[in-house]
Motif scaffolding. Structure first.
Motif: not given
Length: 628
Positions: A145-149, A123-126, A165-173
């Motif tokens: 390694e991935f959770q670091r994002l 579920w991508d809330q964005s 603007a606090t979204h992360t590389r995690f959800e972007h990936s």
């Protein structure tokens, strides 16, 4: 304990039944709500009720209540064009590939068939959408390694300007993995005659490449790469992503076996690495991928070096726009559906003009949608990515990292502490290097600390107070730009201004930011101008008409700018409490600019008149802070 059935859709369009046990005792969980993304794995029990645990629990408990399908989760079509119903795609893809899947499943062991049908629902809330990724993605996501994002902000220091603007590389990936699979499936479906033999394994490789493409980013993303460049140390986040992915395969339980089950061997791993790095049009397809030139288009889906239309860009433009401006509009549905693989000239001009290459081409009617991607990129750079406040905050962060580099240590593989920059040489240390490095700088005890640590802590306090470096001047040349302006760089401008300063200030007292905003095109080696990237996109008409390049000026004149580049020079004073130094820097900057622009021949063949330098508005005097 009660159980229920829900229908789901596999990666390849098959509708499958999967059991979801709803437990009241809370033994295990099947999803996670974190960073605006909920992941729910099929065939896993979930916590009963409507609640769930928050971030930091991996694939922990998540809301399951009423089952949310793709159709139910999607908002109305006009609310955001990134969302659309997948039913048509799935039905068409299922019919087109029915024979291929029958053959594969006939010779595939039962364990592999089961692995193919296991997937995770996200579920991508964005974007208020429900998406699906293959089950192997869960094994990759559930690694340190991935959770670091989760602790790497997508926009670096932009949250000092835009609090949201606090979204992360995690959800972007996760979003890039989803779009990459969608585009690859469209290419597979539209290859009606199977000329390019796009296999399900290759589609899966594209999705994995999209998932891991940003693993190697450092603290505050691109600001860290500039920090490494200022330290004269080689660093490339794509190369680091590949190294961390290899480490996941070697150390994470079950990943290597799951990859082998999906038919991903060493050649496919090299292919994934090339997808992450991108393949330049003039470079040959590596033989180590086990694939010839007919497969080079696979390396242009996640990272496109030809013209820049790739799934990474599509996701970050929309995701960043949603968080900092409330939403942007791109016709992602058309871009990811109305395309196919063709053989066409490698470029509209130059050495590759007569070289036939396999590449992605779009329908003729999509040209406006593709131009919107480049236009949105330009607007986002002008409004956010190159915004003065964002750039100043990231420069302060880089100065903090420089001062604290050797004094904030991270444990490496052999247990020895490594500095910030040296952590890039050790994958264990780098896996623990996140945006939290600033908190670690602040927590260093002042007793017996190195003087540079105290300076770094003072700059950090200044950053938190948003007391940025003083603006000396912002210089915007008139168009067409003189050749001397096109060749400007930070070091050249800084050294020239310091020389005119007559010893009143040093190079360490000044920071110069040469801002170039382009549409993402290439620089023409003959003219020095940045090309419109739309020139390098192949388009196809109806039927079997050959693919061809277009001239945007002729076919999209109302959408074609007179220039694909904007230049500005910003000069800042690091010394905040010395008005004499500030005045000398203002004077030297004005004299340098007048010398540069006075009667300089322009790129258009005419003359460039002297530009009047605007006076700097009064700047509030800031309290003293140590300079780097």
């Amino acid at each position: 304990m009660s159980s229920s059935k829900r229908r789901s859709r596999s990666l390849f369009g098959d509708k499958v039944d999967s059991s979801v046990e709803c437990r009241d005792d809370g033994e295990e969980g099947g999803g996670v709500v974190a960073e605006g993304v909920m992941l729910m794995s099929q065939k896993q029990p979930v916590l009963g009720g409507n609640g769930g645990l928050g971030a930091g629990f991996g694939f922990g408990f998540g809301h399951h209540g009423d089952d949310v399908s793709d159709d139910a989760a999607d908002p109305p079509r006009d609310s955001h064009v990134m969302m659309y119903n997948n039913d048509d795609d799935n039905n068409n893809a299922q019919a087109s590939n029915k024979r291929r899947r029958k053959v594969q499943h006939a010779v595939m062991p039962a364990s592999r068939q089961h692995a193919r049908l296991t997937e995770i629902s996200i579920w991508d809330q964005s974007f208020n959408r429900n998406i699906h990724l293959p089950g192997i993605c869960k094994l990759i996501v559930d690694t340190p390694e991935f959770q670091r994002l989760r602790d790497l902000k997508q926009l670096g220091g932009c949250h000092y300007m835009h609090p949201s603007a606090t979204h992360t590389r995690f959800e972007h990936s996760l979003g890039v993995a989803y779009l990459s699979l969608r585009l690859a499936r469209s290419l597979q479906h539209n290859d009606v005659d199977n000329l390019f033999d796009i296999t399900d394994t290759e589609v899966l490789c594209v999705g994995i490449a999209g998932l891991i493409h940003d693993l190697g980013h450092g603290p505050f993303s691109h600001a860290f790469e500039q920090f490494m460049s200022e330290r004269n140390l080689p660093f490339c986040h794509e190369d680091m992503s590949v190294k961390l992915f290899r480490r996941i395969i070697d150390t994470a339980h079950g990943v290597r076996d799951a990859l082998a089950t999906e038919g991903i061997g060493e050649e496919e791993l090299v292919l994934i690495e090339m997808m992450v790095k991108g393949l330049k049009p003039e470079a040959p397809m590596p033989t180590s991928t086990g694939r010839g030139e007919a497969k080079r288009f696979l390396c242009e889906i996640v990272a496109n070096s030809r013209h820049g239309i790739d799934t990474d860009k599509l996701d970050y433009l929309l995701r960043d726009g949603r968080h900092v401006q409330g939403g942007q509009t791109l016709m992602v549905q058309s871009i990811t559906k109305r395309c196919r693989v063709v053989r066409g000239p490698g470029a509209p001009k130059g050495p590759l003009k007569d070289v036939i290459q396999a590449q992605i081409a779009w329908d003729w009617d999509v040209q406006r949608d593709l131009f919107d991607v480049f236009a949105l990129r330009t607007r986002m750079h002008r409004a956010f990515y190159m915004n003065r406040t964002k750039r100043l905050s990231e420069q302060l962060i880089r100065d903090i990292l420089v001062l604290a580099d050797e004094h904030v240590l991270t444990r490496g593989e052999d247990g020895v502490g490594l500095g910030i920059s040296l952590s890039t040489t050790d994958l264990v240390a780098y896996s623990n290097l996140t945006d939290s490095v600033l908190q670690r700088v602040a927590s260093v005890p002042s007793a017996n600390a190195h003087p540079n640590v105290a300076k770094a802590q003072a700059l950090l306090e200044r950053l938190h107070r948003r007391e940025f470096y003083r603006n000396v001047n912002t210089l915007v040349p008139a168009f067409p730009y003189p050749d001397a302006v096109k060749r400007l760089n930070q070091a050249k401008v800084r050294d020239a201004i310091v020389k005119l300063g007559g010893g009143m200030f040093q190079a360490s007292d000044i920071w110069v930011d040469v801002v170039r905003i382009t549409m993402g095109g290439k620089r023409d080696p003959e003219t020095g101008e940045y090309d419109n990237p739309l020139r390098y996109v192949l388009f196809t008409g109806s039927g079997q008409s050959p693919a061809q390049y277009i001239d945007p000026v002729r076919y999209a004149p109302s959408s074609t700018p007179i220039s694909s580049e904007e230049i500005a020079v910003r000069v800042y004073c690091r010394v905040s409490d010395d008005d004499v130094v500030f005045a000398a820097m203002c004077d030297a900057t004005s004299r340098w600019w007048k010398q540069l622009t006075a009667s300089t021949p322009s790129g258009g063949g005419g003359s460039h008149k002297t530009m009047a330098v605007a006076e700097t508005p009064p700047v509030k005097r800031l309290p003293s802070a140590p300079a780097c």
